[in-house]
Design a protein around this motif. Structure first.
Motif, mmCIF file in Angstrom:
data_model
loop_
_atom_site.group_PDB
_atom_site.id
_atom_site.type_symbol
_atom_site.label_atom_id
_atom_site.label_comp_id
_atom_site.label_asym_id
_atom_site.label_seq_id
_atom_site.Cartn_x
_atom_site.Cartn_y
_atom_site.Cartn_z
ATOM 1 N N THR A 1 36.633 54.690 31.853
ATOM 2 C CA THR A 1 36.419 56.094 31.547
ATOM 3 C C THR A 1 35.752 56.307 30.195
ATOM 4 O OG1 THR A 1 38.624 56.267 30.583
ATOM 5 C CG2 THR A 1 38.395 56.816 32.927
ATOM 6 N N GLU A 2 35.584 55.268 29.408
ATOM 7 C CA GLU A 2 34.990 55.432 28.091
ATOM 8 C C GLU A 2 33.848 54.447 27.900
ATOM 9 O OE1 GLU A 2 36.173 54.825 23.449
ATOM 10 O OE2 GLU A 2 37.751 55.353 24.829
ATOM 11 N N TYR A 3 32.672 54.981 27.665
ATOM 12 C CA TYR A 3 31.498 54.167 27.412
ATOM 13 C C TYR A 3 31.022 54.459 25.999
ATOM 14 C CZ TYR A 3 31.913 53.664 32.374
ATOM 15 O OH TYR A 3 32.409 53.396 33.614
ATOM 16 N N LYS A 4 30.516 53.478 25.343
ATOM 17 C CA LYS A 4 30.145 53.612 23.939
ATOM 18 C C LYS A 4 28.639 53.723 23.786
ATOM 19 C CE LYS A 4 34.290 51.387 22.376
ATOM 20 N NZ LYS A 4 35.170 52.480 22.447
ATOM 21 N N TRP A 5 28.222 54.293 22.667
ATOM 22 C CA TRP A 5 26.812 54.462 22.371
ATOM 23 C C TRP A 5 26.522 53.979 20.963
ATOM 24 C CZ3 TRP A 5 26.540 57.513 18.154
ATOM 25 C CH2 TRP A 5 27.531 58.461 17.956
ATOM 26 N N VAL A 6 25.226 53.763 20.700
ATOM 27 C CA VAL A 6 24.750 53.344 19.388
ATOM 28 C C VAL A 6 23.642 54.295 18.956
ATOM 29 C CG1 VAL A 6 23.544 51.521 18.109
ATOM 30 C CG2 VAL A 6 25.275 50.914 19.774
ATOM 31 N N ASP A 7 23.696 54.732 17.717
ATOM 32 C CA ASP A 7 22.622 55.525 17.135
ATOM 33 C C ASP A 7 21.639 54.555 16.487
ATOM 34 O OD1 ASP A 7 20.939 57.215 15.754
ATOM 35 O OD2 ASP A 7 22.542 58.301 14.732
ATOM 36 N N LEU A 8 20.435 54.455 17.041
ATOM 37 C CA LEU A 8 19.400 53.565 16.513
ATOM 38 C C LEU A 8 18.488 54.275 15.509
ATOM 39 C CD1 LEU A 8 18.295 51.741 19.793
ATOM 40 C CD2 LEU A 8 19.842 50.898 18.025
ATOM 41 N N GLY A 9 18.759 55.556 15.240
ATOM 42 C CA GLY A 9 17.881 56.330 14.365
ATOM 43 C C GLY A 9 16.693 56.902 15.103
ATOM 44 N N LEU A 10 16.836 57.062 16.412
ATOM 45 C CA LEU A 10 15.770 57.614 17.260
ATOM 46 C C LEU A 10 16.193 58.992 17.752
ATOM 47 C CD1 LEU A 10 15.088 54.329 19.262
ATOM 48 C CD2 LEU A 10 13.803 55.201 17.303
ATOM 49 N N SER A 11 15.481 59.546 18.710
ATOM 50 C CA SER A 11 15.766 60.904 19.181
ATOM 51 C C SER A 11 17.025 61.001 20.034
ATOM 52 C CB SER A 11 14.572 61.449 19.968
ATOM 53 O OG SER A 11 14.391 60.718 21.167
ATOM 54 N N VAL A 12 17.482 59.887 20.615
ATOM 55 C CA VAL A 12 18.703 59.868 21.426
ATOM 56 C C VAL A 12 19.545 58.658 21.056
ATOM 57 C CG1 VAL A 12 17.679 61.075 23.409
ATOM 58 C CG2 VAL A 12 17.609 58.570 23.309
ATOM 59 N N LYS A 13 20.792 58.703 21.456
ATOM 60 C CA LYS A 13 21.677 57.555 21.286
ATOM 61 C C LYS A 13 21.580 56.696 22.550
ATOM 62 C CE LYS A 13 24.706 60.098 18.232
ATOM 63 N NZ LYS A 13 23.884 61.291 18.074
ATOM 64 N N TRP A 14 21.803 55.382 22.397
ATOM 65 C CA TRP A 14 21.655 54.430 23.498
ATOM 66 C C TRP A 14 22.997 53.808 23.827
ATOM 67 C CZ3 TRP A 14 17.201 53.491 26.221
ATOM 68 C CH2 TRP A 14 16.078 54.169 25.761
ATOM 69 N N ALA A 15 23.241 53.550 25.108
ATOM 70 C CA ALA A 15 24.479 52.895 25.540
ATOM 71 C C ALA A 15 24.549 51.488 24.967
ATOM 72 C CB ALA A 15 24.536 52.832 27.070
ATOM 73 N N THR A 16 25.761 51.034 24.709
ATOM 74 C CA THR A 16 25.954 49.684 24.175
ATOM 75 C C THR A 16 25.843 48.625 25.257
ATOM 76 O OG1 THR A 16 28.347 49.872 24.435
ATOM 77 C CG2 THR A 16 27.416 50.439 22.270
ATOM 78 N N CYS A 17 25.877 49.036 26.521
ATOM 79 C CA CYS A 17 25.723 48.066 27.605
ATOM 80 C C CYS A 17 25.155 48.761 28.835
ATOM 81 C CB CYS A 17 27.037 47.365 27.924
ATOM 82 S SG CYS A 17 28.315 48.398 28.618
ATOM 83 N N ASN A 18 24.741 47.953 29.776
ATOM 84 C CA ASN A 18 24.165 48.460 31.021
ATOM 85 C C ASN A 18 25.237 48.989 31.964
ATOM 86 O OD1 ASN A 18 21.508 47.771 30.392
ATOM 87 N ND2 ASN A 18 21.769 45.695 31.167
ATOM 88 N N VAL A 19 24.847 49.868 32.857
ATOM 89 C CA VAL A 19 25.736 50.323 33.917
ATOM 90 C C VAL A 19 26.177 49.097 34.720
ATOM 91 C CG1 VAL A 19 25.890 51.665 36.050
ATOM 92 C CG2 VAL A 19 24.715 52.626 34.055
ATOM 93 N N GLY A 20 27.461 48.956 34.916
ATOM 94 C CA GLY A 20 28.006 47.817 35.654
ATOM 95 C C GLY A 20 28.384 46.637 34.787
ATOM 96 N N ALA A 21 28.031 46.671 33.503
ATOM 97 C CA ALA A 21 28.382 45.585 32.573
ATOM 98 C C ALA A 21 29.633 45.964 31.784
ATOM 99 C CB ALA A 21 27.235 45.319 31.623
ATOM 100 N N ARG A 22 30.341 44.949 31.334
ATOM 101 C CA ARG A 22 31.523 45.193 30.510
ATOM 102 C C ARG A 22 31.313 44.763 29.062
ATOM 103 N NH1 ARG A 22 36.036 46.707 32.539
ATOM 104 N NH2 ARG A 22 37.330 45.466 31.166
ATOM 105 N N SER A 23 30.128 44.216 28.764
ATOM 106 C CA SER A 23 29.790 43.832 27.400
ATOM 107 C C SER A 23 28.278 43.963 27.217
ATOM 108 C CB SER A 23 30.255 42.415 27.101
ATOM 109 O OG SER A 23 29.605 41.498 27.940
ATOM 110 N N PRO A 24 27.800 44.057 25.980
ATOM 111 C CA PRO A 24 26.369 44.292 25.731
ATOM 112 C C PRO A 24 25.443 43.212 26.269
ATOM 113 C CG PRO A 24 27.639 44.734 23.759
ATOM 114 C CD PRO A 24 28.581 44.099 24.739
ATOM 115 N N TRP A 25 25.890 42.001 26.391
ATOM 116 C CA TRP A 25 25.017 40.901 26.814
ATOM 117 C C TRP A 25 25.052 40.654 28.319
ATOM 118 C CZ3 TRP A 25 29.044 40.660 23.426
ATOM 119 C CH2 TRP A 25 30.243 40.169 23.944
ATOM 120 N N GLU A 26 25.934 41.321 29.056
ATOM 121 C CA GLU A 26 25.970 41.175 30.507
ATOM 122 C C GLU A 26 24.882 42.015 31.152
ATOM 123 O OE1 GLU A 26 29.845 42.171 31.958
ATOM 124 O OE2 GLU A 26 30.778 40.451 30.990
ATOM 125 N N CYS A 27 24.331 41.527 32.241
ATOM 126 C CA CYS A 27 23.228 42.211 32.920
ATOM 127 C C CYS A 27 23.644 43.532 33.553
ATOM 128 C CB CYS A 27 22.617 41.294 33.974
ATOM 129 S SG CYS A 27 21.821 39.850 33.246
#
Length: 171
Positions: free
Chosen positions: A8-34
């Motif tokens: 129920t909780e997904y995290k985001w990262v502010d890269l200093g761009l116009s939007v924030k980006w998810a820390t991982c892909n849909v279906g992944a449980r960590s940033p390095w998983e596909c």
């Protein structure tokens, strides 16, 4: 490093761009998983058809009713637009790396924060191609030339670019 995501909780990262980006892909449980592979959908539908039937907003991007990220995560999560992907290509630094045995690009924004984009390959039918050598991520913008394609971010160990390709492939 390692962290777990709950459903129920997904995290985001502010890269200093116009939007924030998810820390991982849909279906992944960590940033390095596909994560999961999705086709864009609406094969055989022209840009005009999608617009006429109300599947595109006033800027030509998918509405939340048919957006794959919104469907998977809910809330305000959505697929990035083509212009938001251009920001990643033009305003960020890209480093080909390996993390936890997965090849990926570390994308660092102007403010120094980073996300990882795994080189997950792509699906054509049920076949996974170029896993570990290529990454592709759909945008929410269909190409308007009538060829049944949409814009996507693609990368390998040498370059990053925005292309348009058939929506039936899984990215």
């Amino acid at each position: 490093y390692h962290f777990e995501l709950n459903h129920t909780e997904y995290k985001w990262v502010d890269l200093g761009l116009s939007v924030k980006w998810a820390t991982c892909n849909v279906g992944a449980r960590s940033p390095w998983e596909c994560g999961d592979t999705f086709s864009w959908g609406f094969s055989g539908w022209s840009f005009d058809d999608l617009q006429f039937d109300g599947y595109l907003d006033e800027k030509g991007n998918l509405t939340s009713e048919v957006d794959k990220a919104t469907a998977a995560w809910g809330g305000n999560w959505r697929m990035p637009t083509e212009s938001e992907m251009w920001e990643l290509v033009e305003k960020c630094t890209w480093e080909w790396t390996m993390i936890h045995c997965n090849k990926c690009c570390k994308v660092t924004g102007p403010n120094g924060n980073s996300i990882f984009l795994p080189a997950a390959g792509y699906r054509y039918g049920t076949t996974l191609n170029f896993d570990g050598y290529y990454g592709g991520y759909w945008s929410s913008k269909p190409h308007d030339d009538g060829d049944d394609s949409a814009f996507f971010l693609c990368f390998d160990d040498k370059e990053q670019r925005i292309n348009a390709y058939y929506r039936s492939d899984g990215q």
